[in-house]
Enzyme design. Structure first.
Site, PDB file in Angstrom:
ATOM      1  N   LYS A  45       0.855  -1.187   0.000  1.00 36.60           N
ATOM      2  CA  LYS A  45       0.000   0.000   0.000  1.00 36.60           C
ATOM      3  C   LYS A  45       0.895   1.243   0.000  1.00 36.60           C
ATOM      4  O   LYS A  45       1.923   1.270   0.693  1.00 36.60           O
ATOM      5  CB  LYS A  45      -0.894   0.005   1.255  1.00 36.60           C
ATOM      6  CG  LYS A  45      -1.665   1.301   1.498  1.00 36.60           C
ATOM      7  CD  LYS A  45      -2.730   1.569   0.444  1.00 36.60           C
ATOM      8  CE  LYS A  45      -3.394   2.941   0.609  1.00 36.60           C
ATOM      9  NZ  LYS A  45      -4.245   3.295  -0.527  1.00 36.60           N
ATOM     10  N   CYS A 128      -2.192   9.669  -6.868  1.00 40.06           N
ATOM     11  CA  CYS A 128      -3.345   9.447  -5.980  1.00 40.06           C
ATOM     12  C   CYS A 128      -4.413  10.497  -6.257  1.00 40.06           C
ATOM     13  O   CYS A 128      -4.149  11.690  -6.187  1.00 40.06           O
ATOM     14  CB  CYS A 128      -2.946   9.485  -4.514  1.00 40.06           C
ATOM     15  SG  CYS A 128      -4.419   9.304  -3.466  1.00 40.06           S
TER      16      CYS A 128
END
Ligand code: RRO
Length: 307
Positions: A45, A128
């Site tokens: 992650k 992101c």
């Protein structure tokens, strides 16, 4: 036995299947599940300098053909991942860190920490879509390449970037040239499509809460978008940079399509939300395709699309 192994330079993967960063890779147990599965390696992650709980719930919506997420970078912080990575070496599969900073300097602090750890490779997440009040770094090309250039000086193992979709061929050409110049080893194409939304007409509500109900779109419906990005980047890379294809992969036909477009490895996101058994399913299916097509190795098909 069919040989599915692939290399990014001298880093060997027993097969080309990875998870997409973010899915099933936040906790130690999740990362271990991937390493125990048929996956060829694991991408962690995306980690930040400090631990984060992420955006308020509901922040993930999944349907048959797509997912929308606005997770907001929940993770245990870089120090946690640098600590657990040593324990995961025993699986003898490439361990790939993913980092994101909120400011330029944070990227360098993160890269320094990854450098001192047991990670085999580093993916710089410049894409992101879910940080409230922040843009996507990768659309600021000047700052992005300043960051990548400086990280390349810090981190000497395999280095890549995770990019969002771009909307013009000229932009992709320019970025490809810069990636070659900076000497990245790989790129992951693509992160989720940045602006997706869904309204439930029954209760007349947006299905996710953060950011006005708008988040990153993934799954089957983004595959054509991602395939086009892989085709174009591959054309401009001229075999100098390896591509990890991401977006809408659910079976081996999807994998084969990405390979023909120019990807060497693939990452599974939305389809992995149901669990790591997807890797075994795809491996069996891919071996069948390889036998039917009578090819020796997938590598011979990378980017070999007929026009
Ligand atoms: O955590 C997220 O919200 C997230 C990240 Br960091 C990313 O790179 N892509 C995405 O779809 N969600």
């Amino acid at each position: 036995m069919i040989d599915l192994s692939v290399f990014i330079k001298d880093l060997k993967f027993n097969n080309p299947f990875l998870n997409a960063s973010g899915v099933w890779c936040t906790t130690y147990d999740e990362i271990e599940d991937i390493l125990k599965s048929e996956a060829g390696g694991v991408v962690f992650k995306t980690m930040t300098l400090e631990k984060r709980t992420g955006n308020p719930e509901p922040r993930l919506h999944v349907e048959k053909d797509f997912s929308i997420n606005s997770m907001g970078l929940p993770n245990f912080g870089v120090d946690y991942y640098c600590q657990i990575v040593s324990k995961l070496k025993k699986y003898k599969k490439p361990l790939i860190a993913s980092i994101a900073g909120f400011k330029e300097n944070e990227f360098y602090l993160l890269a320094e920490k990854i450098k001192k750890s047991d990670f085999d490779a580093l993916e710089v997440n410049l894409s992101c879509p879910n940080l409230e009040g922040k843009g996507i770094f990768a659309y600021d090309i000047k700052t992005s390449f300043k960051i990548l250039k400086n990280i390349r000086k810090i981190f000497k193992k395999k280095l890549g970037a995770k990019l969002p979709p771009y909307f013009e061929r000229e932009t992709i050409k320019k970025i490809s040239e810069k990636i070659i110049e900076v000497k990245l080893d790989f790129v992951s194409l693509i992160n989720s499509y940045p602006l997706g939304s869904k309204i439930d007409i029954k209760d007349e509500k947006l299905v996710i809460k953060p950011n006005q109900g708008i988040g990153g779109l993934g799954g089957k419906i983004i595959k054509p978008i991602s395939i086009a990005q892989v085709l174009l980047f591959n054309q401009y890379f001229k075999n100098e940079i390896d591509i990890i294809g991401v977006g809408g992969i659910n079976d081996a036909e999807d994998v084969y399509e990405y390979i023909l477009a120019g990807a060497k490895l693939i990452s599974i996101g939305t389809s992995l939300l149901k669990g790591v058994k997807i890797f075994k399913k795809i491996k069996i299916e891919l071996e069948k395709i390889i036998k039917e097509k009578k090819i020796k190795n997938l590598n011979e098909k990378i980017g070999l699309i007929k026009i």
